[in-house]
Design a protein around this motif. Sequence first.
Motif, PDB file in Angstrom:
ATOM      1  N   VAL A   1       0.835  -1.203   0.000  1.00  0.00           N
ATOM      2  CA  VAL A   1       0.000   0.000   0.000  1.00  0.00           C
ATOM      3  C   VAL A   1       0.870   1.254   0.000  1.00  0.00           C
ATOM      4  O   VAL A   1       0.594   2.227  -0.717  1.00  0.00           O
ATOM      5  N   ALA A   2       1.936   1.242   0.773  1.00  0.00           N
ATOM      6  CA  ALA A   2       2.859   2.377   0.812  1.00  0.00           C
ATOM      7  C   ALA A   2       3.547   2.564  -0.530  1.00  0.00           C
ATOM      8  O   ALA A   2       3.738   3.700  -0.993  1.00  0.00           O
ATOM      9  N   LEU A   3       3.899   1.467  -1.192  1.00  0.00           N
ATOM     10  CA  LEU A   3       4.528   1.557  -2.510  1.00  0.00           C
ATOM     11  C   LEU A   3       3.556   2.122  -3.533  1.00  0.00           C
ATOM     12  O   LEU A   3       3.915   2.988  -4.328  1.00  0.00           O
ATOM     13  N   ARG A   4       2.318   1.666  -3.510  1.00  0.00           N
ATOM     14  CA  ARG A   4       1.325   2.169  -4.465  1.00  0.00           C
ATOM     15  C   ARG A   4       1.017   3.644  -4.238  1.00  0.00           C
ATOM     16  O   ARG A   4       0.843   4.398  -5.197  1.00  0.00           O
ATOM     17  N   SER A   5       0.954   4.076  -2.999  1.00  0.00           N
ATOM     18  CA  SER A   5       0.719   5.497  -2.738  1.00  0.00           C
ATOM     19  C   SER A   5       1.943   6.325  -3.140  1.00  0.00           C
ATOM     20  O   SER A   5       1.811   7.480  -3.555  1.00  0.00           O
ATOM     21  N   HIS A   6       3.135   5.738  -3.030  1.00  0.00           N
ATOM     22  CA  HIS A   6       4.348   6.422  -3.484  1.00  0.00           C
ATOM     23  C   HIS A   6       4.314   6.624  -4.993  1.00  0.00           C
ATOM     24  O   HIS A   6       4.740   7.669  -5.483  1.00  0.00           O
ATOM     25  N   TRP A   7       3.826   5.656  -5.741  1.00  0.00           N
ATOM     26  CA  TRP A   7       3.744   5.778  -7.194  1.00  0.00           C
ATOM     27  C   TRP A   7       2.853   6.942  -7.611  1.00  0.00           C
ATOM     28  O   TRP A   7       3.041   7.526  -8.663  1.00  0.00           O
ATOM     29  N   LYS A   8       1.884   7.304  -6.786  1.00  0.00           N
ATOM     30  CA  LYS A   8       0.975   8.415  -7.089  1.00  0.00           C
ATOM     31  C   LYS A   8       1.508   9.757  -6.594  1.00  0.00           C
ATOM     32  O   LYS A   8       0.922  10.785  -6.894  1.00  0.00           O
ATOM     33  N   SER A   9       2.598   9.750  -5.855  1.00  0.00           N
ATOM     34  CA  SER A   9       3.093  10.966  -5.220  1.00  0.00           C
ATOM     35  C   SER A   9       3.834  11.860  -6.208  1.00  0.00           C
ATOM     36  O   SER A   9       4.294  11.437  -7.266  1.00  0.00           O
ATOM     37  N   LYS A  10       3.968  13.117  -5.811  1.00  0.00           N
ATOM     38  CA  LYS A  10       4.660  14.108  -6.616  1.00  0.00           C
ATOM     39  C   LYS A  10       6.154  13.811  -6.699  1.00  0.00           C
ATOM     40  O   LYS A  10       6.791  14.032  -7.734  1.00  0.00           O
ATOM     41  N   VAL A  11       6.720  13.282  -5.625  1.00  0.00           N
ATOM     42  CA  VAL A  11       8.150  12.973  -5.590  1.00  0.00           C
ATOM     43  C   VAL A  11       8.502  11.916  -6.633  1.00  0.00           C
ATOM     44  O   VAL A  11       9.487  12.050  -7.371  1.00  0.00           O
ATOM     45  N   HIS A  12       7.694  10.869  -6.724  1.00  0.00           N
ATOM     46  CA  HIS A  12       7.947   9.803  -7.683  1.00  0.00           C
ATOM     47  C   HIS A  12       7.772  10.308  -9.114  1.00  0.00           C
ATOM     48  O   HIS A  12       8.576   9.998  -9.993  1.00  0.00           O
ATOM     49  N   LYS A  13       6.738  11.076  -9.360  1.00  0.00           N
ATOM     50  CA  LYS A  13       6.487  11.583 -10.707  1.00  0.00           C
ATOM     51  C   LYS A  13       7.592  12.532 -11.156  1.00  0.00           C
ATOM     52  O   LYS A  13       8.004  12.520 -12.320  1.00  0.00           O
ATOM     53  N   LYS A  14       8.104  13.326 -10.220  1.00  0.00           N
ATOM     54  CA  LYS A  14       9.199  14.234 -10.538  1.00  0.00           C
ATOM     55  C   LYS A  14      10.470  13.456 -10.873  1.00  0.00           C
ATOM     56  O   LYS A  14      11.205  13.800 -11.799  1.00  0.00           O
ATOM     57  N   ARG A  15      10.710  12.388 -10.140  1.00  0.00           N
ATOM     58  CA  ARG A  15      11.889  11.554 -10.387  1.00  0.00           C
ATOM     59  C   ARG A  15      11.786  10.863 -11.751  1.00  0.00           C
ATOM     60  O   ARG A  15      12.769  10.777 -12.481  1.00  0.00           O
ATOM     61  N   CYS A  16      10.591  10.388 -12.108  1.00  0.00           N
ATOM     62  CA  CYS A  16      10.394   9.745 -13.414  1.00  0.00           C
ATOM     63  C   CYS A  16      10.612  10.740 -14.553  1.00  0.00           C
ATOM     64  O   CYS A  16      11.171  10.388 -15.590  1.00  0.00           O
ATOM     65  N   ARG A  17      10.161  11.962 -14.356  1.00  0.00           N
ATOM     66  CA  ARG A  17      10.362  13.006 -15.362  1.00  0.00           C
ATOM     67  C   ARG A  17      11.848  13.293 -15.539  1.00  0.00           C
ATOM     68  O   ARG A  17      12.331  13.488 -16.661  1.00  0.00           O
ATOM     69  N   ALA A  18      12.593  13.308 -14.440  1.00  0.00           N
ATOM     70  CA  ALA A  18      14.038  13.560 -14.502  1.00  0.00           C
ATOM     71  C   ALA A  18      14.767  12.397 -15.169  1.00  0.00           C
ATOM     72  O   ALA A  18      15.786  12.600 -15.844  1.00  0.00           O
ATOM     73  N   LEU A  19      14.254  11.182 -15.024  1.00  0.00           N
ATOM     74  CA  LEU A  19      14.904  10.017 -15.630  1.00  0.00           C
ATOM     75  C   LEU A  19      14.670   9.944 -17.136  1.00  0.00           C
ATOM     76  O   LEU A  19      15.399   9.239 -17.832  1.00  0.00           O
ATOM     77  N   LYS A  20      13.676  10.654 -17.660  1.00  0.00           N
ATOM     78  CA  LYS A  20      13.421  10.637 -19.102  1.00  0.00           C
ATOM     79  C   LYS A  20      14.483  11.406 -19.868  1.00  0.00           C
ATOM     80  O   LYS A  20      14.730  11.131 -21.037  1.00  0.00           O
ATOM     81  N   GLU A  21      15.130  12.377 -19.225  1.00  0.00           N
ATOM     82  CA  GLU A  21      16.199  13.120 -19.873  1.00  0.00           C
ATOM     83  C   GLU A  21      17.444  12.239 -19.941  1.00  0.00           C
ATOM     84  O   GLU A  21      17.719  11.483 -19.022  1.00  0.00           O
ATOM     85  N   PRO A  22      18.226  12.333 -21.028  1.00  0.00           N
ATOM     86  CA  PRO A  22      19.426  11.489 -21.125  1.00  0.00           C
ATOM     87  C   PRO A  22      20.469  11.888 -20.086  1.00  0.00           C
ATOM     88  O   PRO A  22      20.529  13.040 -19.651  1.00  0.00           O
ATOM     89  N   ALA A  23      21.271  10.911 -19.692  1.00  0.00           N
ATOM     90  CA  ALA A  23      22.304  11.142 -18.669  1.00  0.00           C
ATOM     91  C   ALA A  23      23.403  12.037 -19.229  1.00  0.00           C
ATOM     92  O   ALA A  23      23.712  12.017 -20.421  1.00  0.00           O
ATOM     93  N   TYR A  24      23.993  12.837 -18.358  1.00  0.00           N
ATOM     94  CA  TYR A  24      25.087  13.727 -18.723  1.00  0.00           C
ATOM     95  C   TYR A  24      26.365  12.904 -18.762  1.00  0.00           C
ATOM     96  O   TYR A  24      26.798  12.367 -17.747  1.00  0.00           O
ATOM     97  N   THR A  25      26.972  12.769 -19.931  1.00  0.00           N
ATOM     98  CA  THR A  25      28.131  11.894 -20.090  1.00  0.00           C
ATOM     99  C   THR A  25      29.442  12.657 -19.941  1.00  0.00           C
ATOM    100  O   THR A  25      29.474  13.885 -19.975  1.00  0.00           O
ATOM    101  N   ILE A  26      30.526  11.911 -19.826  1.00  0.00           N
ATOM    102  CA  ILE A  26      31.850  12.515 -19.709  1.00  0.00           C
ATOM    103  C   ILE A  26      32.221  13.216 -21.003  1.00  0.00           C
ATOM    104  O   ILE A  26      32.791  14.312 -20.989  1.00  0.00           O
ATOM    105  N   GLU A  27      31.874  12.629 -22.143  1.00  0.00           N
ATOM    106  CA  GLU A  27      32.181  13.243 -23.431  1.00  0.00           C
ATOM    107  C   GLU A  27      31.471  14.585 -23.575  1.00  0.00           C
ATOM    108  O   GLU A  27      32.031  15.544 -24.087  1.00  0.00           O
TER     109      GLU A  27
END
Length: 124
Positions: A73-99
């Motif tokens: 239940v805690a995991l499912r409520s976390h999936w609906k939270s603003k923190v999780h959605k913000k993290r998913c949005r940040a993960l859609k951007e490509p990673a900053y590479t050394i090159e």
Amino acid sequence: MGRVHRSRIHKSQRDIHRASRTRARTRDLDQIQLIDLDPKNRAALEAQPLDFEKPGLAQHYCVECARYFETDVALRSHWKSKVHKKRCRALKEPAYTIEESERAAGLGREEKRTSPSTLMPTAV
């Protein structure tokens, strides 16, 4: 007499120290993108064996946030939270590479650079 003006330096330093603690440090975004979101690794993380040291016996894990939860239940409520959605949005951007960082600093490969003589037109 009035109140003495404070510069509020102490509070800002305290916030920096709190943010840099390693006690509550989670995985970085590039680690999650390159390692955890791989389909094989994701399946292994979601179906972990019982571990008595981790919250919820390591059965309720959010891969995107790299967090364990006590109950489903805690995991499912976390999936609906603003923190999780913000993290998913940040993960859609490509990673900053050394090159990419080297190119930003001007340390890229020489053949990719254009010479200044080709940029400026010649006067006729």
